[in-house]
Design an enzyme around this catalytic site. Structure first.
Site, short mmCIF file in Angstrom:
data_model
loop_
_atom_site.label_atom_id
_atom_site.label_comp_id
_atom_site.label_asym_id
_atom_site.label_seq_id
_atom_site.Cartn_x
_atom_site.Cartn_y
_atom_site.Cartn_z
N HIS A 49 0.86 -1.19 0.00
CA HIS A 49 0.00 0.00 0.00
C HIS A 49 0.90 1.24 0.00
O HIS A 49 2.01 1.20 0.55
CB HIS A 49 -0.85 -0.04 1.28
CG HIS A 49 -1.94 0.95 1.37
ND1 HIS A 49 -1.73 2.26 1.74
CD2 HIS A 49 -3.27 0.84 1.17
CE1 HIS A 49 -2.88 2.91 1.76
NE2 HIS A 49 -3.84 2.07 1.42
N ASP A 78 2.64 -4.72 8.17
CA ASP A 78 1.45 -3.88 8.01
C ASP A 78 0.25 -4.82 8.15
O ASP A 78 -0.07 -5.57 7.22
CB ASP A 78 1.51 -3.21 6.63
CG ASP A 78 0.22 -2.50 6.27
OD1 ASP A 78 -0.74 -2.55 7.07
OD2 ASP A 78 0.16 -1.91 5.19
N GLN A 132 -4.99 -5.39 7.00
CA GLN A 132 -5.96 -6.35 6.46
C GLN A 132 -5.90 -7.68 7.18
O GLN A 132 -6.74 -8.56 6.92
CB GLN A 132 -5.72 -6.57 4.95
CG GLN A 132 -5.81 -5.31 4.13
CD GLN A 132 -7.19 -4.68 4.17
OE1 GLN A 132 -8.19 -5.32 4.53
NE2 GLN A 132 -7.28 -3.40 3.81
N LYS A 165 -10.71 -0.54 10.25
CA LYS A 165 -10.86 -1.75 9.44
C LYS A 165 -11.21 -2.94 10.32
O LYS A 165 -11.50 -4.03 9.82
CB LYS A 165 -9.58 -2.02 8.66
CG LYS A 165 -9.29 -0.95 7.60
CD LYS A 165 -8.00 -1.22 6.88
CE LYS A 165 -7.47 0.00 6.17
NZ LYS A 165 -8.07 0.23 4.87
N CYS A 179 -4.67 2.34 -3.73
CA CYS A 179 -3.45 2.88 -3.12
C CYS A 179 -2.28 1.91 -3.28
O CYS A 179 -1.46 1.74 -2.36
CB CYS A 179 -3.64 3.23 -1.65
SG CYS A 179 -4.90 4.45 -1.38
N1 PMP Z 1 -2.01 -0.79 4.64
C1 PMP Z 1 -2.98 -1.51 4.07
C2 PMP Z 1 -2.67 -2.92 3.63
C3 PMP Z 1 -4.26 -0.96 3.90
O1 PMP Z 1 -5.22 -1.69 3.35
C4 PMP Z 1 -4.48 0.37 4.33
C5 PMP Z 1 -5.84 1.02 4.13
N2 PMP Z 1 -6.41 0.81 2.89
C6 PMP Z 1 -3.45 1.07 4.93
C7 PMP Z 1 -2.24 0.47 5.07
C8 PMP Z 1 -3.63 2.46 5.43
O2 PMP Z 1 -4.53 2.48 6.49
P1 PMP Z 1 -5.10 3.87 7.06
O3 PMP Z 1 -5.57 4.64 5.87
O4 PMP Z 1 -6.22 3.44 7.95
O5 PMP Z 1 -3.98 4.51 7.80
#
Ligand code: PMP
Length: 394
Positions: free
Chosen positions: A116, A189, A192, A215, A352
């Site tokens: 991401h 990270d 998910q 999430k 993203c």
């Molecule tokens: N890492 C992953 C794998 C994600 O799916 C996301 C959110 N789509 C993020 C980081 C970023 O999370 P946040 O926008 O809640 O900080």
């Protein structure tokens, strides 16, 4: 082939007031809907027990401080950590930025092609040399390749525990072993992963773990950075302000020990309490049960979609809760719009993860992602919607 009858529903949709009957919400990977217990916890915190934390000499504030710290302990228990290793941040994004900026040894970091943007850009901003680990043909981080790339020059490896596009699950223990063999730390990270798999940071043997509350069926604006105590100890503050200090003069300031060192300013008090309620909620269902349910939905979705001509599926068959796909000759945004007309909410775009889109050779994908409230009927609605798209564009 999985059929609709194979999937026993968790029957939890009634817990979610923002999901109307007949609406298939398939965008949990972006953000999860909130169960009433989480909404109630936040309402109670603002409407009944509200006060600041850490500073009050009056009872209400002392009680709120206890509740805030109880949330920290709850998070710690949830991921197998110690409470003073839990730093409350705004979300995974802030957690990764914090480590990228504050880890004292900024040399090389190994990322992967499926990360991401929030696990790419912070390392760039903080001045790290970035190496990129390729993927296996079915969309997993290729750990054999990681082994070949890693050298003692790498101070950090930062991988998604579960990909937000492909749903592929990392063999985190092997990643930790490879990182540690060359003296690097492993940041996972877990955005998910925590809503979909049991996570125990000790068993994973990682060094840092980040995730976002929203999430995990909790509030926005609250997330978690876990770091091993001895690692947090050697990191300087990320931002300065109240609550993170030991002693302040105009000449010199000394800092509080972690986690306070990394929590400047008035924290997201109600967010922490909402996250506590969210963790209670998912643990009452059980992460094993959630994982089994989402795995069954993914299998059904992949079976149904792959039977439709012109649909291309991405990611491995055993992906966790997430199915990315494309329909030949149709832009994913059009897929999303037509599905929305049929009460099916999916995400369409680069998620993203633009470098991953480049690797897949597509500008975007359509993505269905599941949560505890989804049922086989939602997968059927998705498949019928995709069939309709192919008829319209066929
Ligand atoms: N890492 C992953 C794998 C994600 O799916 C996301 C959110 N789509 C993020 C980081 C970023 O999370 P946040 O926008 O809640 O900080």
């Amino acid at each position: 082939m999985a059929t609709i009858l194979d999937i026993r529903p968790l029957d939890l949709v009634a817990d979610f007031p923002a999901i109307p009957a007949g609406w298939a919400y398939l965008d949990t990977a972006a953000t999860a809907q909130k169960p009433q217990v989480v909404i109630d916890a936040i309402t109670r915190a603002y409407g009944t027990t509200y006060a600041t934390v850490h500073r009050g000499v009056y009872q209400r504030s002392a009680d709120m401080t206890l509740a805030y710290e109880a949330a920290r302990q709850r998070v710690a228990r949830f991921i197998g950590a110690k409470a003073d290793e839990i730093v409350f941040v705004r979300g995974a994004t802030e957690g990764i930025n914090l480590v990228a900026h504050c880890w004292p040894d900024k040399r090389r970091v190994l990322l992967s092609q499926l990360e991401h943007h929030s696990n790419i850009v912070p390392w760039q901003l903080a001045g790290w040399q970035i190496d990129v680990c390729p993927l296996t043909p079915d969309g997993r981080i290729d750990l054999d390749a990681a082994e070949a790339i890693l050298t003692p020059d790498h101070a950090m490896v930062a991988f998604a525990h579960v990909s937000n596009v492909l749903g592929s699950v990392l063999d985190a223990r092997r990643a930790a072993e490879l990182a540690h063999r060359v003296g690097a730390k492993l940041l996972l990270d877990g955005c998910q992963a925590v809503p979909r798999l049991p996570v125990d940071v000790q068993a994973l043997d990682c060094d840092f773990y980040v995730f976002s509350g929203h999430k995990l069926y909790g509030p926005t604006g609250i997330g978690v950075l876990w770091g091993r105590g001895d690692l947090l100890d050697v990191m300087p503050p990320f931002m300065g302000g109240g609550a993170m200090i030991d002693r302040v003069t105009f000449e010199r300031t000394t800092y509080a020990p972690p986690p306070a060192r990394f929590e400047p300013g008035t924290p997201h008090i109600t967010g922490a309490l909402g996250l506590h309620a969210a963790i209670d909620y998912v643990e009452a269902i059980g992460l094993e049960a959630i994982h089994a349910h989402e795995t069954a939905l993914v299998k059904l979705a992949r079976d149904r979609l792959s039977a439709i001509n012109s649909v291309r599926l991405f990611g491995p068959e055993d992906s966790a809760g997430i199915v990315s796909f494309a329909i030949e000759g149709v832009h994913p945004h059009d897929v999303g719009t037509i599905l929305d007309e049929g009460q099916v909410a999916i995400r369409a775009g680069h998620h993203c993860a633009q470098p991953l889109m480049d690797v897949l050779g597509v500008p975007a994908t359509a993505r269905a992602s599941f949560g505890v409230y989804n049922s086989a009927a939602d997968v059927e609605a998705l498949a019928r919607g995709v069939e309709r798209v192919t008829r319209i564009f066929g």
